[in-house]
Design a protein around this motif. Structure first.
Motif, PDB file in Angstrom:
ATOM      1  N   ALA A 102      34.235 -30.569 -14.834  1.00  0.00           N
ATOM      2  CA  ALA A 102      33.071 -30.317 -13.976  1.00  0.00           C
ATOM      3  C   ALA A 102      33.284 -29.086 -13.102  1.00  0.00           C
ATOM      4  N   PRO A 103      33.469 -27.910 -13.732  1.00  0.00           N
ATOM      5  CA  PRO A 103      33.647 -26.693 -12.927  1.00  0.00           C
ATOM      6  C   PRO A 103      32.381 -26.292 -12.190  1.00  0.00           C
ATOM      7  N   ASP A 104      31.242 -26.836 -12.623  1.00  0.00           N
ATOM      8  CA  ASP A 104      29.967 -26.593 -11.952  1.00  0.00           C
ATOM      9  C   ASP A 104      29.129 -27.867 -12.075  1.00  0.00           C
ATOM     10  N   ALA A 105      27.867 -27.778 -11.708  1.00  0.00           N
ATOM     11  CA  ALA A 105      27.009 -28.968 -11.700  1.00  0.00           C
ATOM     12  C   ALA A 105      26.208 -29.130 -12.984  1.00  0.00           C
ATOM     13  N   SER A 106      26.592 -28.431 -14.045  1.00  0.00           N
ATOM     14  CA  SER A 106      25.801 -28.464 -15.276  1.00  0.00           C
ATOM     15  C   SER A 106      25.875 -29.806 -15.989  1.00  0.00           C
ATOM     16  N   GLY A 107      26.995 -30.513 -15.850  1.00  0.00           N
ATOM     17  CA  GLY A 107      27.153 -31.790 -16.536  1.00  0.00           C
ATOM     18  C   GLY A 107      27.306 -31.657 -18.035  1.00  0.00           C
ATOM     19  N   ARG A 108      27.664 -30.463 -18.510  1.00  0.00           N
ATOM     20  CA  ARG A 108      27.719 -30.254 -19.960  1.00  0.00           C
ATOM     21  C   ARG A 108      28.912 -30.947 -20.615  1.00  0.00           C
ATOM     22  N   VAL A 109      29.920 -31.299 -19.824  1.00  0.00           N
ATOM     23  CA  VAL A 109      31.020 -32.112 -20.348  1.00  0.00           C
ATOM     24  C   VAL A 109      30.750 -33.555 -19.929  1.00  0.00           C
ATOM     25  N   PRO A 110      30.386 -34.430 -20.862  1.00  0.00           N
ATOM     26  CA  PRO A 110      29.983 -35.789 -20.473  1.00  0.00           C
ATOM     27  C   PRO A 110      31.132 -36.681 -20.035  1.00  0.00           C
ATOM     28  N   THR A 111      32.318 -36.484 -20.614  1.00  0.00           N
ATOM     29  CA  THR A 111      33.415 -37.390 -20.282  1.00  0.00           C
ATOM     30  C   THR A 111      34.754 -36.725 -20.554  1.00  0.00           C
ATOM     31  N   GLY A 112      35.771 -37.179 -19.861  1.00  0.00           N
ATOM     32  CA  GLY A 112      37.123 -36.661 -20.044  1.00  0.00           C
ATOM     33  C   GLY A 112      38.114 -37.640 -19.454  1.00  0.00           C
ATOM     34  N   ALA A 113      39.396 -37.387 -19.680  1.00  0.00           N
ATOM     35  CA  ALA A 113      40.406 -38.329 -19.204  1.00  0.00           C
ATOM     36  C   ALA A 113      41.754 -37.640 -19.093  1.00  0.00           C
ATOM     37  N   CYS A 114      42.664 -38.308 -18.399  1.00  0.00           N
ATOM     38  CA  CYS A 114      44.016 -37.798 -18.202  1.00  0.00           C
ATOM     39  C   CYS A 114      45.006 -38.920 -18.486  1.00  0.00           C
ATOM     40  N   THR A 115      46.113 -38.566 -19.124  1.00  0.00           N
ATOM     41  CA  THR A 115      47.122 -39.568 -19.457  1.00  0.00           C
ATOM     42  C   THR A 115      48.481 -38.904 -19.609  1.00  0.00           C
ATOM     43  N   GLY A 116      49.513 -39.710 -19.518  1.00  0.00           N
ATOM     44  CA  GLY A 116      50.851 -39.236 -19.808  1.00  0.00           C
ATOM     45  C   GLY A 116      51.181 -39.347 -21.282  1.00  0.00           C
ATOM     46  N   GLU A 117      50.269 -39.937 -22.058  1.00  0.00           N
ATOM     47  CA  GLU A 117      50.475 -40.084 -23.496  1.00  0.00           C
ATOM     48  C   GLU A 117      50.125 -38.778 -24.210  1.00  0.00           C
ATOM     49  N   GLU A 118      50.437 -38.726 -25.489  1.00  0.00           N
ATOM     50  CA  GLU A 118      50.157 -37.524 -26.263  1.00  0.00           C
ATOM     51  C   GLU A 118      48.700 -37.460 -26.709  1.00  0.00           C
ATOM     52  N   ASP A 119      48.108 -38.619 -27.014  1.00  0.00           N
ATOM     53  CA  ASP A 119      46.758 -38.648 -27.564  1.00  0.00           C
ATOM     54  C   ASP A 119      45.755 -39.160 -26.543  1.00  0.00           C
ATOM     55  N   TRP A 120      44.487 -38.914 -26.838  1.00  0.00           N
ATOM     56  CA  TRP A 120      43.389 -39.433 -26.026  1.00  0.00           C
ATOM     57  C   TRP A 120      43.142 -40.862 -26.491  1.00  0.00           C
TER      58      TRP A 120
END
Length: 271
Positions: free
Chosen positions: A70-88
């Motif tokens: 969310a670098p701006d208010a466009s909302g063009r990225v609907p979802t994301g996540a962070c983990t210590g694992e290798e995969d999403w």
């Protein structure tokens, strides 16, 4: 600190199930997450040291994910996540998730269930409309369950029926229940006075203009005792974002499932 950003086309999914965009902290992860922490003289507290390490890194992790999604208010990225694992992996098994639309927060639960039940890559289905995810859960056999990594017997699995009920719960009610569940436990709160001392010492050591500072020595905060404390007690953070999105977060050593499980129990949705 150097980060690497990679973009993966759809045809790379089989080899690299990371999603369209992936950011890595690089080789020197200790620059991002502290391996050591300064402590003063006197009795040590593993709990306080672990909690202080949490405070050192947590804000940066959340900020990094928001800068990516969310670098701006466009909302063009609907979802994301962070983990210590290798995969999403399943969102409820991640440490931080972002949703551009808080009204679709149940997407995390539906994505997790579909991924675990159908053995599908999250990065392949993350952009699926919520209505389509709902339909896929609904089409599963009655009583179907997926296992969850939890020390609680009651939260050891997630049923199709629980997900369906969560999907039909008013979004505001679901978000309020999650916020109410994001309360530090007694063990964490008991460590907070000592944590404040450690953080103040850190600030003094970082302040070159402070002059003379108290004596300190460095201790390892990656021992099994430290990591176990964070796995079991790291608090959860719920942030309502200005653009209408929402971020759920905890330390990378923990997952968001206990937060979800507590909220679902309070709402009477677990079955």
């Amino acid at each position: 600190m150097v980060f690497s950003l990679a973009c993966y086309p759809e045809d790379s999914e089989d080899d690299h199930p990371y999603g369209p965009l992936e950011v890595k902290a690089g080789e020197r992860k200790k620059d991002f997450y502290p391996y050591e922490l300064a402590v003063g003289r006197g009795p040590r507290s593993v709990e306080a040291e672990a909690a202080a390490a949490y405070h050192v890194v947590q804000g940066d992790i959340e900020d990094l994910l928001l800068r990516l999604c969310a670098p701006d208010a466009s909302g063009r990225v609907p979802t994301g996540a962070c983990t210590g694992e290798e995969d999403w992996i399943a969102p409820v098994a991640m440490s931080v998730t972002y949703n551009a639309n808080a009204a679709e927060l149940a997407r995390d639960l539906a994505l997790s269930w579909v991924s675990l039940h159908h053995k599908e890559s999250i990065s392949r289905i993350a952009g699926t409309p919520l209505s389509a995810l709902h339909a896929r859960v609904d089409a599963a056999p009655r009583g179907a369950r997926v296992p969850m990594n939890s020390s609680s017997e009651l939260a050891g699995s997630l049923s199709r029926e629980t997900v369906l009920k969560a999907l039909t719960t008013p979004p505001a009610t679901l978000l309020e229940a999650i916020e109410a569940a994001a309360v530090p436990d007694d063990t964490w709160r008991a460590a907070e006075p000592k944590v404040r001392e450690l953080m103040e010492l850190r600030h003094q050591l970082d302040d070159e203009a402070a002059g003379e500072v108290p004596p300190a020595f460095w201790v390892d905060v990656t021992t099994r005792e430290h990591t176990r404390f964070l796995e079991e007690h790291a608090p959860f953070h719920v942030r309502r974002l200005p653009g209408g999105g929402v971020l759920l977060a905890t330390h990378p050593y923990r997952t968001l499932w206990p937060l979800w499980a507590d909220a679902l129990f309070v709402l009477g949705l677990m079955s």
